[in-house]
Each structure stands twice: as C-alpha cells, then as structure tokens.
Write an enzyme that holds these catalytic residues in place. Sequence first.
Site, PDB file in Angstrom:
ATOM      1  N   LYS A 115       0.751  -1.283   0.064  1.00  0.00           N
ATOM      2  CA  LYS A 115       0.125   0.006   0.130  1.00  0.00           C
ATOM      3  C   LYS A 115       0.788   1.194  -0.039  1.00  0.00           C
ATOM      4  O   LYS A 115       0.559   2.283  -0.597  1.00  0.00           O
ATOM      5  CB  LYS A 115      -1.107   0.192   1.364  1.00  0.00           C
ATOM      6  CG  LYS A 115      -2.125  -1.043   0.889  1.00  0.00           C
ATOM      7  CD  LYS A 115      -3.240  -0.650   2.008  1.00  0.00           C
ATOM      8  CE  LYS A 115      -4.420  -1.721   1.795  1.00  0.00           C
ATOM      9  NZ  LYS A 115      -5.416  -1.437   3.009  1.00  0.00           N
ATOM     10  N   LYS A 197      -6.719 -14.067  -7.903  1.00  0.00           N
ATOM     11  CA  LYS A 197      -7.904 -14.045  -7.254  1.00  0.00           C
ATOM     12  C   LYS A 197      -8.937 -12.888  -7.872  1.00  0.00           C
ATOM     13  O   LYS A 197      -8.591 -11.939  -8.000  1.00  0.00           O
ATOM     14  CB  LYS A 197      -7.656 -13.798  -5.881  1.00  0.00           C
ATOM     15  CG  LYS A 197      -8.863 -14.590  -5.110  1.00  0.00           C
ATOM     16  CD  LYS A 197      -8.316 -14.597  -3.433  1.00  0.00           C
ATOM     17  CE  LYS A 197      -9.364 -13.741  -2.666  1.00  0.00           C
ATOM     18  NZ  LYS A 197      -8.993 -13.581  -1.181  1.00  0.00           N
ATOM     19  N   LYS A 200     -12.143  -7.133  -5.289  1.00  0.00           N
ATOM     20  CA  LYS A 200     -13.065  -6.135  -5.320  1.00  0.00           C
ATOM     21  C   LYS A 200     -12.355  -4.713  -5.714  1.00  0.00           C
ATOM     22  O   LYS A 200     -13.018  -3.817  -6.282  1.00  0.00           O
ATOM     23  CB  LYS A 200     -14.241  -5.892  -4.194  1.00  0.00           C
ATOM     24  CG  LYS A 200     -13.298  -5.753  -2.767  1.00  0.00           C
ATOM     25  CD  LYS A 200     -14.475  -5.663  -1.961  1.00  0.00           C
ATOM     26  CE  LYS A 200     -14.037  -5.750  -0.258  1.00  0.00           C
ATOM     27  NZ  LYS A 200     -13.643  -4.240   0.237  1.00  0.00           N
TER      28      LYS A 200
END
Length: 334
Positions: A115, A197, A200
């Site tokens: 991040k 995967k 979202k």
Amino acid sequence: MLDGKRTLFSGMQATGDLTLGNYLGALKNWVKLENEYETFYCVVDLHSITVRQEPAILRKKARTLLTLYIAAGLDPDKNCIYYQSHVSAHAELSWILNCFTYMGELNRMTQFKDKSAKHSDNINSGLYTYPVLMASDILLFQSDVVPVGSDQKQHLEITRDIAERFNNIYGDVFTVPEPYIGEAGARIMSLQEPNKKMSKSDENPNASIYIMDDKDTIIRKFKRAVTDSDNEIRYSEDKPGIKNLIDIYSVTTGKAVGDIEKEFLNSGYGDFKIAVGEAVADMLTPVHSRMSELTKDKAYIDNVIKTNAEKANYYATKTLRKVQRKVGFPDRIR
Ligand code: TRP
C-alpha cells in the site's frame, strides 16, 4: 468465547463493491454459521481512511455494504453487523496494543509495503499501524475464529503474537484467535486473469462479477471471460479459465464437477459461458430484490445500526475495561 459461545469475527472494507468471489467464498457460507457461533461482521470504516476517501461516498458505501450483508441472508438479530466507528473501544484498544507491538513486526507486513508503494504520496502512520487496529477488532470480542483470505493471514498472525505477548505479561486476557477454515469454499478467480483471485479492488470491471450487477452485465462479462482455445469443457489445472467457470457453475448450482463435464460434453465455450451467467444471475436475483426492499426501509436499517452497535459496544467495552485495569489505568468512579 462470549457468554459460552464460540465467537467469529470478520471485518470488511466498504471501499470497492462486493464480488461473486466474496459471495461464494464467504457470505453465502456465513449464513450457515449464525447458530453455531456468536458472529460479528464489522464494517471497518476506521481502516478505510488509511487511504484518502471521499467522505460522502465512504458513508454511502458503508451503508450499502451493511445492507448487502442483510440482503445476502445474514439475520441482523443473530449476527452483529455494525460500523467500527460506532464502537469507540476499537480505537481505544488499538492505542494500548500499539504499545505492545514492535516497529520491527510492522515493518515486515507485506500489505503495508504494497500500500505504501501504491499510495506513495500518503504513507501515514495509520497505514503503518493498520494491523494493530485489526488485532484490536478481533481481540475485543475474544474471537475464536476469523475467516480471512490469504492476503490477511499475516495480519492474523501478528494478532496472535500481540495477544500472546499481552497474555504472557498480564495473564489470560485475550482469546488467541485461529483462522476459520470453512468447508472447502470456492476460490473464485478473475474472469480476465484466471490465475489471479477475483478482487473487489481490480481496476478492470470485466474481471469481476459484482453482487449487484444486473443479469445482462453478468452474462456479458461471462461471455468475455478469458479461456483457452481448445473449446473443451474439461476441469484441469492447465485450463485455469474453464476450471474457474466450472467451479463457479458447480458452487452456484450444487452440481458436481464430473456431472458438469458430462452435461456440456457436446457444447462449446459460448454455450457454457451463457449457462454459467444465467445460473449466477438467477442465484443473485433474490439478493437484488431483498436489497431494493431493504434500501427503501430506512427505519429498519437505522434500527439495525443502532441496536447492533449497542450489542457490539456491550461486549467490546467489557474487554476494554479488563485491559485498562490490567495495564494500570485508574478505576472509573460510578
Ligand atoms: N484488513 C481486512 C481486509 O482488508 C479487513 C479487516 C479489518 C478485518 N479488521 C478485521 C478482517 C478483522 C478480519 C478481522 O480485508
């Protein structure tokens, strides 16, 4: 353990819309756990502001997420679905646990590294201590099990380390949580990169089916799903695209993989993709209608928000008071 029942805790961010992967891999199975566990599903808005958010959008998405959990079948009388920001014990315990967490441990967190690379203009200390807040979420409720995806395993590990460290000093204060291993839940992959995967936060909207996608969109995305070119519906590791579609069809319809291969023995990918799309759309139709009913019933959702925050507050405060006492804060005068 809370009041004699094993406790399950999960937190989710309201940023990004829930996908078919979240539904089949998590939500759909959680509905079956409400009698076995005391369950808490927390919308972790404190975590969300570790990256910059548009306030009105964050507020709206948080409410949508909370409502969607109910629409997907979680009974809010049995499952405590609440906003993290409505239970101040999260932030209070987090401060205390910060003082029991080493910078060396936080430096090793891969999500922090990822991040900070992604948001290099805003590497704030909240992003750094994110795992401590997550540990607080889990430990406040004396959680026995935490369903987590592979990306959160490291955070659950540090939670266990913090709990054990604290317990070693002060006695048995926290339950040390385990990852929740459910029935072999489906691992749903991206429709565009089937070795990755379904997520979202994927930037390509065609990679994910969102729970709230309408039927046409769902079928269109399945039609565009990346597959190989041999046009044979066979379950194999070297056919990740088709394998993923078979997995989705299997968990959606309850049909076994072998039976699906037989059913589509003489079909091509085109027909199979439409069949998968229709099955998924049919499964989501009742969720959509429940969602539109619930969205209209403001008073009902408001009441869920209020009563569940009270319930969460009750249990969280119990743990917090115990911790405050252990570390030496003065007793409250009543
Ligand atoms: N960090 C988790 C995620 O991004 C969300 C989360 C916050 C969480 N607190 C939690 C998950 C506690 C499980 C338990 O997915």
